[in-house]
Design an enzyme around this catalytic site. Structure first.
Site, PDB file in Angstrom:
ATOM      1  N   ASP A   1      48.850  22.078   9.366  1.00 32.33           N
ATOM      2  CA  ASP A   1      48.109  21.140  10.207  1.00 32.33           C
ATOM      3  C   ASP A   1      47.105  21.896  11.065  1.00 32.33           C
ATOM      4  O   ASP A   1      47.282  23.082  11.344  1.00 32.33           O
ATOM      5  CB  ASP A   1      49.032  20.426  11.207  1.00 32.33           C
TER       6      ASP A   1
HETATM    7  N1  URA Z   1      55.234  20.970   8.977  1.00 33.97           N
HETATM    8  C1  URA Z   1      54.395  20.401   9.868  1.00 33.97           C
HETATM    9  O1  URA Z   1      54.763  19.449  10.540  1.00 33.97           O
HETATM   10  N2  URA Z   1      53.158  20.907   9.988  1.00 33.97           N
HETATM   11  C2  URA Z   1      52.715  21.972   9.290  1.00 33.97           C
HETATM   12  O2  URA Z   1      51.565  22.395   9.461  1.00 33.97           O
HETATM   13  C3  URA Z   1      53.599  22.555   8.370  1.00 33.97           C
HETATM   14  C4  URA Z   1      54.854  22.033   8.233  1.00 33.97           C
END
Ligand code: URA
Length: 244
Positions: free
Chosen positions: A113
């Site tokens: 993310d």
């Molecule tokens: N899980 C999440 O919530 N975000 C990420 O970027 C990777 C795994």
């Protein structure tokens, strides 16, 4: 030993982002491409594509970019996105501009993310990408999560159960391993890569992730001395660690 594949110089350099085939022909006519220190004028010539080509071939006096396939390990900084569909600066902007014009394109292996930092792999090797993200391979990913509220002690068993159903999904999550570091910090190891998985797992326990950082993917660990935004090319030995 198998013979190396060959390619026309204009086609190869164009696929490496040096410009269109006619751009490459123009660069060569200007004497800017050398092979073993000899100026190449005929870019229709075929040459073997070997990983050590950058030792022999130079453009403007600089070693040719790495020939593919390539695998890049990056320390993804906070605030950058892995997808062209999201707003914000892209992780690809951290690589040399020419690499964004390579064919096959360089893509991230899975995604982090925008507000997650840590170990991110990128590659132009589609087969490798699919092997790493395949649920059958069970490649472990370890995240360090900082939480808004203290752990209540029930999370470990829930995550390990293989029965946790995230909202809006119909297939429970595979078992995952939680290790508490402090009351509000935990390491979580998962083998899947579902959308916002770690944040949604903690949300399912009534908690909230305030910071998330990926430290490990398979046997690859983010080097402590690698600063956010830094990256390096992996060699065969590093790549094999992914599946350990
Ligand atoms: N899980 C999440 O919530 N975000 C990420 O970027 C990777 C795994």
């Amino acid at each position: 030993m198998a013979k190396a594949p060959t390619s026309r110089i204009d086609k190869l350099l164009s696929s490496m982002g040096y410009g269109s085939r006619s751009d490459v022909a123009r660069i060569a006519r200007a004497g800017r491409i050398t092979l073993d220190a000899v100026k190449i004028r005929d870019v229709t010539k075929r040459i073997p594509i070997t990983p050590d080509l950058p030792v022999y071939m130079k453009v403007d006096g600089e070693a040719l970019d790495p020939v593919g396939p390539m695998v890049i390990l990056m320390h993804k900084p906070l605030g950058m996105t892995c997808s062209h569909k999201e707003e914000g600066k892209l992780v690809y902007d951290l690589l040399p501009a020419r690499w964004q014009r390579r064919v096959p394109a360089i893509s991230t292996i899975g995604r982090l993310d925008k507000q997650t930092s840590g170990l991110l792999l990128l590659t132009d090797d589609g087969a490798l990408l699919h092997r790493v993200i395949s649920p059958k391979r069970l490649v472990e990913k370890t995240y360090r999560a900082t939480l808004a509220r203290p752990l209540d002690g029930t999370e470990g068993a829930l995550f390990a159960s293989g029965g946790l159903l995230l909202s809006g999904e119909d297939k429970p999550l595979a078992p995952a391993l939680l290790e508490a570091v402090t009351e509000t910090e935990a390491l979580l190891t998962v083998t899947e890569g579902r959308y916002h998985q770690v944040r949604r797992m903690f949300a399912a326990t009534g908690n909230h992730v305030t910071a998330l950082h990926r430290e490990r993917l398979g046997g690859l660990i983010l080097p402590e001395d690698m600063s956010p935004g830094a990256w390096k090319l992996l060699d065969e030995a590093d790549i094999s660690l992914i599946f350990q």
